[in-house]
Design a protein around this motif. Sequence first.
Motif, PDB file in Angstrom:
ATOM      1  N   GLU A 158       8.323   4.564   9.269  1.00  0.00           N
ATOM      2  CA  GLU A 158       8.449   5.979   8.757  1.00  0.00           C
ATOM      3  C   GLU A 158       7.159   6.357   8.065  1.00  0.00           C
ATOM      4  N   ILE A 159       6.318   5.599   7.603  1.00  0.00           N
ATOM      5  CA  ILE A 159       5.209   6.071   7.024  1.00  0.00           C
ATOM      6  C   ILE A 159       4.219   6.377   8.241  1.00  0.00           C
ATOM      7  N   ILE A 160       4.156   5.745   9.285  1.00  0.00           N
ATOM      8  CA  ILE A 160       3.297   6.111  10.346  1.00  0.00           C
ATOM      9  C   ILE A 160       3.921   7.549  11.118  1.00  0.00           C
ATOM     10  N   GLY A 161       5.186   7.514  11.217  1.00  0.00           N
ATOM     11  CA  GLY A 161       5.628   8.702  11.774  1.00  0.00           C
ATOM     12  C   GLY A 161       5.547  10.103  10.839  1.00  0.00           C
ATOM     13  N   ASP A 162       5.595   9.808   9.522  1.00  0.00           N
ATOM     14  CA  ASP A 162       5.292  11.002   8.626  1.00  0.00           C
ATOM     15  C   ASP A 162       3.856  11.469   8.633  1.00  0.00           C
ATOM     16  N   TRP A 163       2.993  10.341   8.944  1.00  0.00           N
ATOM     17  CA  TRP A 163       1.480  10.698   9.124  1.00  0.00           C
ATOM     18  C   TRP A 163       1.263  11.472  10.482  1.00  0.00           C
ATOM     19  N   PHE A 164       2.200  10.762  11.728  1.00  0.00           N
ATOM     20  CA  PHE A 164       2.128  11.503  12.782  1.00  0.00           C
ATOM     21  C   PHE A 164       2.298  13.024  12.719  1.00  0.00           C
ATOM     22  N   ALA A 165       3.362  13.452  11.936  1.00  0.00           N
ATOM     23  CA  ALA A 165       3.899  14.619  11.892  1.00  0.00           C
ATOM     24  C   ALA A 165       2.950  15.521  11.118  1.00  0.00           C
TER      25      ALA A 165
ATOM     26  N   ARG B  20      -2.946  13.473  15.838  1.00  0.00           N
ATOM     27  CA  ARG B  20      -3.094  12.070  15.533  1.00  0.00           C
ATOM     28  C   ARG B  20      -2.280  10.816  16.237  1.00  0.00           C
ATOM     29  N   ARG B  21      -0.928  11.612  16.905  1.00  0.00           N
ATOM     30  CA  ARG B  21      -0.307  10.765  17.739  1.00  0.00           C
ATOM     31  C   ARG B  21      -1.273  10.629  19.172  1.00  0.00           C
ATOM     32  N   GLU B  22      -1.578  11.767  19.642  1.00  0.00           N
ATOM     33  CA  GLU B  22      -2.330  11.762  20.882  1.00  0.00           C
ATOM     34  C   GLU B  22      -3.462  10.911  20.859  1.00  0.00           C
ATOM     35  N   ARG B  23      -4.265  10.627  19.785  1.00  0.00           N
ATOM     36  CA  ARG B  23      -5.381   9.934  19.415  1.00  0.00           C
ATOM     37  C   ARG B  23      -5.094   8.394  19.328  1.00  0.00           C
ATOM     38  N   THR B  24      -3.957   8.077  19.009  1.00  0.00           N
ATOM     39  CA  THR B  24      -3.483   6.779  18.710  1.00  0.00           C
ATOM     40  C   THR B  24      -2.782   5.805  19.776  1.00  0.00           C
ATOM     41  N   VAL B  25      -3.141   4.764  20.275  1.00  0.00           N
ATOM     42  CA  VAL B  25      -2.568   3.696  21.051  1.00  0.00           C
ATOM     43  C   VAL B  25      -1.450   3.245  20.155  1.00  0.00           C
ATOM     44  N   LEU B  26      -0.047   3.431  20.345  1.00  0.00           N
ATOM     45  CA  LEU B  26       0.529   2.957  19.086  1.00  0.00           C
ATOM     46  C   LEU B  26       1.663   1.804  19.800  1.00  0.00           C
ATOM     47  N   ALA B  27       1.438   0.659  18.956  1.00  0.00           N
ATOM     48  CA  ALA B  27       2.163  -0.801  19.320  1.00  0.00           C
ATOM     49  C   ALA B  27       3.030  -0.798  18.299  1.00  0.00           C
ATOM     50  N   THR B  28       4.455  -1.231  18.583  1.00  0.00           N
ATOM     51  CA  THR B  28       5.419  -1.648  17.847  1.00  0.00           C
ATOM     52  C   THR B  28       6.175  -3.004  18.204  1.00  0.00           C
TER      53      THR B  28
ATOM     54  N   ARG C 143      12.778   7.082  16.333  1.00  0.00           N
ATOM     55  CA  ARG C 143      13.156   8.301  15.343  1.00  0.00           C
ATOM     56  C   ARG C 143      12.388   8.085  14.076  1.00  0.00           C
ATOM     57  N   ARG C 144      12.089   6.713  13.496  1.00  0.00           N
ATOM     58  CA  ARG C 144      11.263   6.620  12.521  1.00  0.00           C
ATOM     59  C   ARG C 144       9.669   6.980  12.759  1.00  0.00           C
ATOM     60  N   LEU C 145       9.178   6.548  13.869  1.00  0.00           N
ATOM     61  CA  LEU C 145       7.902   6.915  14.307  1.00  0.00           C
ATOM     62  C   LEU C 145       7.563   8.544  14.493  1.00  0.00           C
ATOM     63  N   ARG C 146       8.814   9.070  14.754  1.00  0.00           N
ATOM     64  CA  ARG C 146       8.858  10.578  15.013  1.00  0.00           C
ATOM     65  C   ARG C 146       7.592  10.910  16.160  1.00  0.00           C
ATOM     66  N   THR C 147       8.136  10.236  17.331  1.00  0.00           N
ATOM     67  CA  THR C 147       7.499  10.388  18.546  1.00  0.00           C
ATOM     68  C   THR C 147       8.368   9.997  19.812  1.00  0.00           C
ATOM     69  N   ASP C 148       8.034  10.399  20.846  1.00  0.00           N
ATOM     70  CA  ASP C 148       9.243  10.253  22.006  1.00  0.00           C
ATOM     71  C   ASP C 148       8.666   9.173  22.854  1.00  0.00           C
ATOM     72  N   TYR C 149       7.718   8.303  22.433  1.00  0.00           N
ATOM     73  CA  TYR C 149       7.197   7.158  23.295  1.00  0.00           C
ATOM     74  C   TYR C 149       6.290   5.990  22.705  1.00  0.00           C
TER      75      TYR C 149
ATOM     76  N   THR D  78       1.007  -1.129   0.076  1.00  0.00           N
ATOM     77  CA  THR D  78       0.002  -0.210  -0.030  1.00  0.00           C
ATOM     78  C   THR D  78       0.873   1.330  -0.163  1.00  0.00           C
ATOM     79  N   ASP D  79       0.918   2.072  -1.057  1.00  0.00           N
ATOM     80  CA  ASP D  79       1.426   2.969  -1.109  1.00  0.00           C
ATOM     81  C   ASP D  79       1.320   4.173   0.096  1.00  0.00           C
ATOM     82  N   GLU D  80       2.067   5.186   0.279  1.00  0.00           N
ATOM     83  CA  GLU D  80       2.243   6.220   1.478  1.00  0.00           C
ATOM     84  C   GLU D  80       0.713   6.977   1.438  1.00  0.00           C
ATOM     85  N   PRO D  81       0.325   7.479   0.338  1.00  0.00           N
ATOM     86  CA  PRO D  81      -1.001   8.272   0.388  1.00  0.00           C
ATOM     87  C   PRO D  81      -2.050   7.354   0.621  1.00  0.00           C
ATOM     88  N   THR D  82      -2.259   6.183   0.194  1.00  0.00           N
ATOM     89  CA  THR D  82      -3.394   5.256   0.577  1.00  0.00           C
ATOM     90  C   THR D  82      -3.294   4.763   1.898  1.00  0.00           C
TER      91      THR D  82
END
Length: 323
Positions: free
Chosen positions: A64-71, A76-84, A113-119, A27-31
């Motif tokens: 990285e795609i998720i991190g760019d979306w958060f940015a 978006r980050r605050e509303r997401t329970v993020l698991a990796t 760094r990739r997710l562009r978040t601090d936690y 799935t490409d980044e825009p989709t």
Amino acid sequence: MEYTHLGRTGLSVSRLCLGTMNFGPQTDEPTSRAIMDEALAQGINFFDSANVYGGEAGRGRTEEIIGDWFATGGNRRERTVLATKLYGATGDWPNEGKLSALNIRRAIDASLRRLRTDYVDLYQFHHVDRDTPWDEIWQACETLVTQGKVLYFGSSNFAGWHLAVAQAEAAKRHFLGLVAEQSHYNLLTRHVELEVLPSAQAHGIGVIPWSPLGSGLLGGAVRKQREGSRRYSERAAASLEKHREQLGAYEDLADKLGHEPGDLALAWLLHQPAVTAPIIGPRTSAQLDGALKALEIKLTADDLAAIDEIFPGYRTAPEHYAW
């Protein structure tokens, strides 16, 4: 959207978890961004990824795609329970995989760094590490909690006794330990009912099934093959032939109940008491919309019995095979 607590924690997560493994490879980044926006709009707040996802685009590309979306903002980050997840090797050099204290430290920093978040809300061990002792693993995890880089920890592909040992070792340290387990669980693969699910329930660990549609076989594979609307890999085609009679009977039952086979398979998982949230992996927004229909399906005891007759499950061990 329905919400539940993740295991024994106070953390509220949606009953469906958005899997992101397709983001980048298929799935490409825009989709991908459109799917994540639609998921949040529909109330799905639980997203799952891994540091090795990315396919030919390179391991880490999905994060990285998720991190760019958060940015892009919009909370978006605050509303997401993020698991990796971590475990798989991200390079060819020693200590670039598994669960050593060194790799745990390096892997979380690279993911952040990739997710562009601090936690990260939920950091999961993608597989059990038979070479690293639990006191080393939990000591490294305690450091991440102290640093504010991780809130909760989970596992994936653990056996029932692995969960028990992990929790016992965490308890010795007065540490919360595991709160979630990702298991391969669907109507075609029910082995976890023997010991993994009972162990998870006993230890307050929420179960997050991956591959809930059995690599697509539970999504109407017999009908789609007959119609020529989908092509299957050699492996999937072999599995389809092996289970053709069961799958055909299941699709007939789905028709009788008035549901799409894939929606019924997700709904069945949502009716299992150990399950927190099946992981859905839509490649398109239309597939996401289809998965949401499973939340509206209420199955009776007779419906569940009819499904069990087609796909027999397991009783809790040892009663399944002994008295």
